[in-house]
Scaffold this active site. Structure first.
Site, PDB file in Angstrom:
ATOM      1  N   LYS A   1       0.834  -1.211   0.000  1.00  0.00           N
ATOM      2  CA  LYS A   1       0.000   0.000   0.000  1.00  0.00           C
ATOM      3  C   LYS A   1       0.866   1.258   0.000  1.00  0.00           C
ATOM      4  O   LYS A   1       0.678   2.146  -0.816  1.00  0.00           O
ATOM      5  CB  LYS A   1      -0.926   0.030   1.234  1.00  0.00           C
ATOM      6  CG  LYS A   1      -1.884  -1.131   1.323  1.00  0.00           C
ATOM      7  CD  LYS A   1      -2.797  -1.016   2.529  1.00  0.00           C
ATOM      8  CE  LYS A   1      -2.096  -1.132   3.864  1.00  0.00           C
ATOM      9  NZ  LYS A   1      -1.483  -2.435   4.146  1.00  0.00           N
TER      10      LYS A   1
ATOM     11  N   ARG B   1      -9.809   0.669   8.719  1.00  0.00           N
ATOM     12  CA  ARG B   1      -9.378  -0.698   9.015  1.00  0.00           C
ATOM     13  C   ARG B   1     -10.443  -1.475   9.785  1.00  0.00           C
ATOM     14  O   ARG B   1     -10.220  -2.651  10.096  1.00  0.00           O
ATOM     15  CB  ARG B   1      -8.092  -0.663   9.852  1.00  0.00           C
ATOM     16  CG  ARG B   1      -6.810  -0.752   9.033  1.00  0.00           C
ATOM     17  CD  ARG B   1      -5.646  -0.572   9.993  1.00  0.00           C
ATOM     18  NE  ARG B   1      -4.448  -1.260   9.606  1.00  0.00           N
ATOM     19  CZ  ARG B   1      -3.369  -0.645   9.097  1.00  0.00           C
ATOM     20  NH1 ARG B   1      -3.373   0.626   8.859  1.00  0.00           N
ATOM     21  NH2 ARG B   1      -2.285  -1.347   8.815  1.00  0.00           N
TER      22      ARG B   1
ATOM     23  N   ARG C   1      11.177  -5.619   5.407  1.00  0.00           N
ATOM     24  CA  ARG C   1      10.933  -4.172   5.204  1.00  0.00           C
ATOM     25  C   ARG C   1      11.879  -3.329   6.070  1.00  0.00           C
ATOM     26  O   ARG C   1      12.113  -3.624   7.230  1.00  0.00           O
ATOM     27  CB  ARG C   1       9.479  -3.841   5.571  1.00  0.00           C
ATOM     28  CG  ARG C   1       9.229  -2.335   5.631  1.00  0.00           C
ATOM     29  CD  ARG C   1       7.790  -1.983   5.480  1.00  0.00           C
ATOM     30  NE  ARG C   1       6.919  -2.565   6.477  1.00  0.00           N
ATOM     31  CZ  ARG C   1       5.594  -2.525   6.407  1.00  0.00           C
ATOM     32  NH1 ARG C   1       4.990  -1.928   5.399  1.00  0.00           N
ATOM     33  NH2 ARG C   1       4.852  -3.086   7.340  1.00  0.00           N
TER      34      ARG C   1
ATOM     35  N   ARG D   1      10.872  -1.735  11.617  1.00  0.00           N
ATOM     36  CA  ARG D   1       9.785  -1.410  12.534  1.00  0.00           C
ATOM     37  C   ARG D   1       9.603  -2.551  13.531  1.00  0.00           C
ATOM     38  O   ARG D   1       9.687  -3.720  13.152  1.00  0.00           O
ATOM     39  CB  ARG D   1       8.476  -1.204  11.741  1.00  0.00           C
ATOM     40  CG  ARG D   1       8.415   0.154  11.093  1.00  0.00           C
ATOM     41  CD  ARG D   1       7.319   0.254  10.055  1.00  0.00           C
ATOM     42  NE  ARG D   1       6.015  -0.270  10.461  1.00  0.00           N
ATOM     43  CZ  ARG D   1       4.918  -0.220   9.691  1.00  0.00           C
ATOM     44  NH1 ARG D   1       4.982   0.345   8.495  1.00  0.00           N
ATOM     45  NH2 ARG D   1       3.786  -0.713  10.095  1.00  0.00           N
TER      46      ARG D   1
ATOM     47  N   ARG E   1      -0.990  -9.017  13.425  1.00  0.00           N
ATOM     48  CA  ARG E   1      -1.558  -8.051  12.483  1.00  0.00           C
ATOM     49  C   ARG E   1      -2.331  -8.757  11.368  1.00  0.00           C
ATOM     50  O   ARG E   1      -3.367  -8.273  10.925  1.00  0.00           O
ATOM     51  CB  ARG E   1      -0.439  -7.186  11.882  1.00  0.00           C
ATOM     52  CG  ARG E   1       0.142  -6.231  12.907  1.00  0.00           C
ATOM     53  CD  ARG E   1       1.435  -5.657  12.447  1.00  0.00           C
ATOM     54  NE  ARG E   1       1.252  -4.662  11.409  1.00  0.00           N
ATOM     55  CZ  ARG E   1       2.228  -4.173  10.671  1.00  0.00           C
ATOM     56  NH1 ARG E   1       3.465  -4.604  10.842  1.00  0.00           N
ATOM     57  NH2 ARG E   1       1.989  -3.261   9.762  1.00  0.00           N
TER      58      ARG E   1
HETATM   59  P1  ADP Z   1       2.120  -1.808   3.251  1.00  0.00           P
HETATM   60  O1  ADP Z   1       2.135  -0.301   3.196  1.00  0.00           O
HETATM   61  O2  ADP Z   1       0.937  -2.405   2.560  1.00  0.00           O
HETATM   62  O3  ADP Z   1       2.271  -2.336   4.637  1.00  0.00           O
HETATM   63  P2  ADP Z   1       4.720  -1.630   1.901  1.00  0.00           P
HETATM   64  O4  ADP Z   1       4.459  -0.798   0.706  1.00  0.00           O
HETATM   65  O5  ADP Z   1       5.447  -0.985   3.038  1.00  0.00           O
HETATM   66  O6  ADP Z   1       3.366  -2.336   2.423  1.00  0.00           O
HETATM   67  O7  ADP Z   1       5.494  -2.941   1.403  1.00  0.00           O
HETATM   68  C1  ADP Z   1       5.926  -3.932   2.343  1.00  0.00           C
HETATM   69  C2  ADP Z   1       7.332  -4.403   1.963  1.00  0.00           C
HETATM   70  O8  ADP Z   1       7.243  -5.163   0.754  1.00  0.00           O
HETATM   71  C3  ADP Z   1       8.316  -3.266   1.710  1.00  0.00           C
HETATM   72  O9  ADP Z   1       9.588  -3.666   2.188  1.00  0.00           O
HETATM   73  C4  ADP Z   1       8.320  -3.120   0.175  1.00  0.00           C
HETATM   74  O10 ADP Z   1       9.576  -2.652  -0.289  1.00  0.00           O
HETATM   75  C5  ADP Z   1       8.031  -4.548  -0.284  1.00  0.00           C
HETATM   76  N1  ADP Z   1       7.194  -4.594  -1.486  1.00  0.00           N
HETATM   77  C6  ADP Z   1       6.085  -3.846  -1.754  1.00  0.00           C
HETATM   78  N2  ADP Z   1       5.576  -4.154  -2.966  1.00  0.00           N
HETATM   79  C7  ADP Z   1       6.373  -5.126  -3.480  1.00  0.00           C
HETATM   80  C8  ADP Z   1       6.388  -5.866  -4.714  1.00  0.00           C
HETATM   81  N3  ADP Z   1       5.447  -5.674  -5.667  1.00  0.00           N
HETATM   82  N4  ADP Z   1       7.358  -6.777  -4.898  1.00  0.00           N
HETATM   83  C9  ADP Z   1       8.296  -6.996  -3.935  1.00  0.00           C
HETATM   84  N5  ADP Z   1       8.347  -6.335  -2.773  1.00  0.00           N
HETATM   85  C10 ADP Z   1       7.406  -5.416  -2.530  1.00  0.00           C
HETATM   86  P1  AMP Z   2       0.713   0.833   8.811  1.00  0.00           P
HETATM   87  O1  AMP Z   2       1.790   1.869   8.731  1.00  0.00           O
HETATM   88  O2  AMP Z   2      -0.474   1.170   7.942  1.00  0.00           O
HETATM   89  O3  AMP Z   2       1.222  -0.572   8.606  1.00  0.00           O
HETATM   90  O4  AMP Z   2       0.142   0.902  10.307  1.00  0.00           O
HETATM   91  C1  AMP Z   2       0.966   0.567  11.414  1.00  0.00           C
HETATM   92  C2  AMP Z   2       0.102   0.350  12.646  1.00  0.00           C
HETATM   93  O5  AMP Z   2      -0.552   1.578  13.010  1.00  0.00           O
HETATM   94  C3  AMP Z   2      -1.036  -0.661  12.520  1.00  0.00           C
HETATM   95  O6  AMP Z   2      -0.615  -1.994  12.672  1.00  0.00           O
HETATM   96  C4  AMP Z   2      -1.953  -0.201  13.648  1.00  0.00           C
HETATM   97  O7  AMP Z   2      -1.452  -0.598  14.904  1.00  0.00           O
HETATM   98  C5  AMP Z   2      -1.849   1.317  13.558  1.00  0.00           C
HETATM   99  N1  AMP Z   2      -2.856   1.838  12.623  1.00  0.00           N
HETATM  100  C6  AMP Z   2      -2.633   2.387  11.387  1.00  0.00           C
HETATM  101  N2  AMP Z   2      -3.790   2.726  10.801  1.00  0.00           N
HETATM  102  C7  AMP Z   2      -4.768   2.357  11.669  1.00  0.00           C
HETATM  103  C8  AMP Z   2      -6.196   2.387  11.625  1.00  0.00           C
HETATM  104  N3  AMP Z   2      -6.844   2.868  10.551  1.00  0.00           N
HETATM  105  N4  AMP Z   2      -6.875   1.923  12.700  1.00  0.00           N
HETATM  106  C9  AMP Z   2      -6.251   1.449  13.776  1.00  0.00           C
HETATM  107  N5  AMP Z   2      -4.920   1.347  13.877  1.00  0.00           N
HETATM  108  C10 AMP Z   2      -4.180   1.800  12.843  1.00  0.00           C
END
Ligand code: ADP
Ligand code: AMP
Length: 216
Positions: free
Chosen positions: A13, A88, A127, A160, A171
């Protein structure tokens, strides 16, 4: 354009949102990033939220809805925004509907990035995030040019705490029970776009752009 980007944790995302906000000039609203920044600034809100986040639990609907409401009221979110990681829960989805109707506005698209569980685990554990600008890397799929250093700003990369395996499992369970059901909430409104997230970064982005073009 008013877009939601949904999907399980680690679906991509944030990575896809980063490109979308640049291409379409959208205001990026990531609730996770807002909580992390608030924590880094030493604010009460961020410190309280981080207790939940570290364990992989959700922050309360009340607090989360409140920060989104305040953010959406800012001038830069008036015309177009991208919400990443919100809503969420069903309560949040209902609250967002209320906020949008108060603003006389509605969603253009809900992009749902679909990724299988085994791929998610590998993505999350690898990540790395820049402490300074929040840019995201992956040890295997998107390594920085210099290990541990952000290509964009030279900041320090860190893992993280909620990307460690126990939090990740929690999660994913929470995603299945609380967040996944709200995809149905958007089905039938003609705004839901399902995207196969199990492709390269560029292929996922290409599919998102194509789907957005087809909408307009
Ligand atoms: P989210 O915001 O949904 O939690 P991220 O965008 O932070 O996910 O992506 C999670 C991890 O996966 C990051 O380390 C990112 O670099 C990697 N990643 C995201 N999309 C892809 C993809 N299409 N192929 C390989 N790795 C990816
Ligand atoms: P993210 O950066 O989107 O992966 O979010 C990291 C963490 O923040 C999540 O695992 C939750 O603990 C908290 N968080 C982010 N967005 C929300 C939401 N919309 N509702 C509740 N908790 C959230």
């Amino acid at each position: 354009m008013k877009i939601l980007v949904m999907g399980p944790p680690g679906a991509g995302k944030g990575s896809q949102s980063q490109k979308l906000i640049e291409d379409y000039d959208l205001t990026h609203i990531s609730t996770g990033e807002m909580f992390r920044k608030s924590y880094e600034r030493g604010e009460k809100l961020g410190i309280e939220a981080m207790a939940y986040i570290h364990e992989g639990n959700l922050v309360s609907d009340e607090i989360t809805n409140e920060i989104v409401r305040n953010r959406l009221l800012k001038k830069d979110a008036e015309r177009c925004f991208l919400l990443d990681g919100y809503p969420r829960t069903e309560t949040q989805a209902e609250a967002l509907d209320e906020m949008l109707s108060e603003m006389n506005s509605k969603l253009t698209a809900v992009i749902n990035i679909v990724v299988d569980k085994d791929i998610i685990l590998e993505r999350m554990v690898g990540r790395r995030v820049c402490r300074n600008c929040g840019h995201t890397y992956h040890t295997k799929f998107k390594p920085p040019h210099k290990e541990g250093i952000c290509d964009k700003c030279g900041g320090e990369l860190y893992q993280r705490k909620d990307d460690q395996i126990d939090s990740v499992r929690n999660r994913l369970n929470i995603y299945e029970s609380k967040t996944k059901p709200i995809i149905d909430y958007y089905k039938g409104r003609g705004v839901l776009i399902n995207i196969n997230g199990m492709q390269s970064f560029d292929a996922v982005y290409r599919d998102i752009k194509k789907a957005l073009r087809d909408l307009t």
